[in-house]
Scaffold this motif. Sequence first.
Motif, mmCIF file in Angstrom:
data_model
loop_
_atom_site.group_PDB
_atom_site.id
_atom_site.type_symbol
_atom_site.label_atom_id
_atom_site.label_comp_id
_atom_site.label_asym_id
_atom_site.label_seq_id
_atom_site.Cartn_x
_atom_site.Cartn_y
_atom_site.Cartn_z
ATOM 1 N N ARG A 36 0.829 -1.208 0.000
ATOM 2 C CA ARG A 36 0.000 0.000 0.000
ATOM 3 C C ARG A 36 0.864 1.260 0.000
ATOM 4 O O ARG A 36 0.564 2.234 -0.702
ATOM 5 C CB ARG A 36 -0.919 -0.004 1.222
ATOM 6 C CG ARG A 36 -2.024 -1.055 1.203
ATOM 7 C CD ARG A 36 -2.828 -0.981 2.483
ATOM 8 N NE ARG A 36 -3.840 -1.999 2.613
ATOM 9 C CZ ARG A 36 -5.076 -1.912 2.131
ATOM 10 N NH1 ARG A 36 -5.438 -0.829 1.458
ATOM 11 N NH2 ARG A 36 -5.948 -2.892 2.310
ATOM 12 N N ASN A 39 2.291 1.991 -3.333
ATOM 13 C CA ASN A 39 1.293 2.590 -4.213
ATOM 14 C C ASN A 39 1.196 4.095 -4.013
ATOM 15 O O ASN A 39 1.007 4.860 -4.960
ATOM 16 C CB ASN A 39 -0.075 1.955 -3.972
ATOM 17 C CG ASN A 39 -0.438 0.952 -5.047
ATOM 18 O OD1 ASN A 39 0.438 0.402 -5.711
ATOM 19 N ND2 ASN A 39 -1.721 0.702 -5.221
ATOM 20 N N LEU A 42 4.122 5.616 -5.716
ATOM 21 C CA LEU A 42 3.932 5.544 -7.164
ATOM 22 C C LEU A 42 3.083 6.720 -7.645
ATOM 23 O O LEU A 42 3.408 7.355 -8.659
ATOM 24 C CB LEU A 42 3.264 4.223 -7.540
ATOM 25 C CG LEU A 42 2.873 4.059 -9.012
ATOM 26 C CD1 LEU A 42 4.103 4.066 -9.912
ATOM 27 C CD2 LEU A 42 2.068 2.778 -9.215
ATOM 28 N N LYS A 62 -4.206 1.576 -16.410
ATOM 29 C CA LYS A 62 -4.717 1.609 -15.034
ATOM 30 C C LYS A 62 -5.685 0.466 -14.780
ATOM 31 O O LYS A 62 -5.667 -0.162 -13.716
ATOM 32 C CB LYS A 62 -5.416 2.954 -14.772
ATOM 33 C CG LYS A 62 -5.955 3.106 -13.360
ATOM 34 C CD LYS A 62 -6.624 4.464 -13.183
ATOM 35 C CE LYS A 62 -7.177 4.626 -11.774
ATOM 36 N NZ LYS A 62 -7.841 5.952 -11.593
ATOM 37 N N HIS A 189 5.678 -4.309 -5.560
ATOM 38 C CA HIS A 189 5.336 -2.929 -5.963
ATOM 39 C C HIS A 189 5.228 -2.865 -7.479
ATOM 40 O O HIS A 189 5.732 -3.732 -8.198
ATOM 41 C CB HIS A 189 6.406 -1.956 -5.472
ATOM 42 C CG HIS A 189 7.779 -2.255 -6.001
ATOM 43 N ND1 HIS A 189 8.291 -1.669 -7.136
ATOM 44 C CD2 HIS A 189 8.745 -3.096 -5.552
ATOM 45 C CE1 HIS A 189 9.510 -2.130 -7.355
ATOM 46 N NE2 HIS A 189 9.816 -2.999 -6.411
ATOM 47 N N SER A 190 4.573 -1.846 -7.993
ATOM 48 C CA SER A 190 4.430 -1.687 -9.430
ATOM 49 C C SER A 190 5.777 -1.385 -10.076
ATOM 50 O O SER A 190 6.548 -0.573 -9.580
ATOM 51 C CB SER A 190 3.440 -0.560 -9.755
ATOM 52 O OG SER A 190 2.114 -0.986 -9.562
ATOM 53 N N ARG A 216 -3.754 -4.727 -9.762
ATOM 54 C CA ARG A 216 -4.474 -3.851 -8.830
ATOM 55 C C ARG A 216 -4.569 -4.494 -7.438
ATOM 56 O O ARG A 216 -4.692 -5.707 -7.315
ATOM 57 C CB ARG A 216 -5.875 -3.549 -9.362
ATOM 58 C CG ARG A 216 -5.847 -2.673 -10.608
ATOM 59 C CD ARG A 216 -7.238 -2.316 -11.100
ATOM 60 N NE ARG A 216 -7.809 -3.404 -11.895
ATOM 61 C CZ ARG A 216 -8.843 -4.135 -11.521
ATOM 62 N NH1 ARG A 216 -9.424 -3.936 -10.352
ATOM 63 N NH2 ARG A 216 -9.311 -5.097 -12.300
ATOM 64 N N ASP A 270 2.704 -4.077 -16.299
ATOM 65 C CA ASP A 270 3.022 -3.922 -14.880
ATOM 66 C C ASP A 270 3.296 -5.314 -14.326
ATOM 67 O O ASP A 270 2.404 -6.164 -14.267
ATOM 68 C CB ASP A 270 1.838 -3.275 -14.154
ATOM 69 C CG ASP A 270 2.130 -2.968 -12.691
ATOM 70 O OD1 ASP A 270 3.002 -3.636 -12.085
ATOM 71 O OD2 ASP A 270 1.474 -2.066 -12.131
ATOM 72 N N ARG A 272 3.745 -6.404 -11.414
ATOM 73 C CA ARG A 272 3.086 -6.851 -10.190
ATOM 74 C C ARG A 272 1.872 -7.705 -10.551
ATOM 75 O O ARG A 272 1.384 -8.483 -9.732
ATOM 76 C CB ARG A 272 2.663 -5.659 -9.326
ATOM 77 C CG ARG A 272 2.103 -6.091 -7.967
ATOM 78 C CD ARG A 272 1.906 -4.932 -7.019
ATOM 79 N NE ARG A 272 0.897 -4.002 -7.495
ATOM 80 C CZ ARG A 272 0.616 -2.834 -6.923
ATOM 81 N NH1 ARG A 272 1.304 -2.453 -5.861
ATOM 82 N NH2 ARG A 272 -0.311 -2.038 -7.393
#
Length: 320
Positions: A36, A39, A42, A62, A189-190, A216, A270, A272
């Motif tokens: 979190r 994010n 980011l 996204k 993490h992304s 996500r 991405d 992740r």
Amino acid sequence: MVSGLLKVFTSNKSFALPIIGSPILNTLGLHTFRMRLANGFLALRRFQVAGLMRPIESQQFKRDGIVVLEDFLSESEFSNLVSEVKNTMTAIDTRSPIQNYGDQGFGQKHTFDWGFDRYDGDTLNRFYAIKAEHNATHSFINNKRLKRLTCLFAGTYHDPSKYYLYKLFHGTEDTNADSQKAIHRDTFHSAIKLWYFLEDVKPEHGPFHYAPGTHRLTNRRLKWEKKRSIQASKENKGGAFRISNEELNTLGDGQLTSFPVKANTLVIADIRGFHCRGAALEHQSRLSIYANIRPAPFLPAFHAGKLRAGLNKAKQIFQR
């Protein structure tokens, strides 16, 4: 103790580390807290590098965590680039022939003139460094659209040193399996990987597979991550979590999808999100320009080139 605590706020992901791999702390939510918090950083970095302006592709990225952009360059630009890349690879392969180093599983880097080899099981990844004389390649790397997308998606400033010419050779799976063909996510993490494909990628070439939407942090995903972090802590395992196709479907955030593409297609993902390398026929290959862009998850964005220049200047001062 202090060193272990500091590693919590880095990209370290191994649950063999003392604090990151604490079963008690991960039961309390340390791993999902890091996800979190990353994010939040980011979002900060994306604002730093792009402000509030968002290209049309940003909504898809996204939502899905992946964009596939066909006909990325004009025909003439693409033709010049392919010619330059293939001539470069042929010259280097002649001087530094491909060899088997006997690595099992995820192999180490083996450097050669103008690049390095790394094996995933029996699958070879050959990376070729991009030199100043590669004009067409530099033109691609500095393409305005490419820079706009990668800077926004990764939340970092443009760094040409992240790019390589890349050739993938699929091996046999019987005695030394390719671990990248198991469904996994790379990081907590992304971060992004990109492939700009210079030849068609058909099903027999082992196309990239991705589960759109699994980047996500949904409630189901966070619950799964917490459970896996506790398990990994108890077993002192690494942090690139694997998942079965059945478990991925149960998670319900996205289904694994194959992405065969035409030449002159850019794929940005991405990592992740859950993904893998597709099954392929033996000795088939894929040819691309590749980048793996992983900014520090708990820092604001900074110019890598300016940082390197500053460090070199400081080094020169201290050496006087």
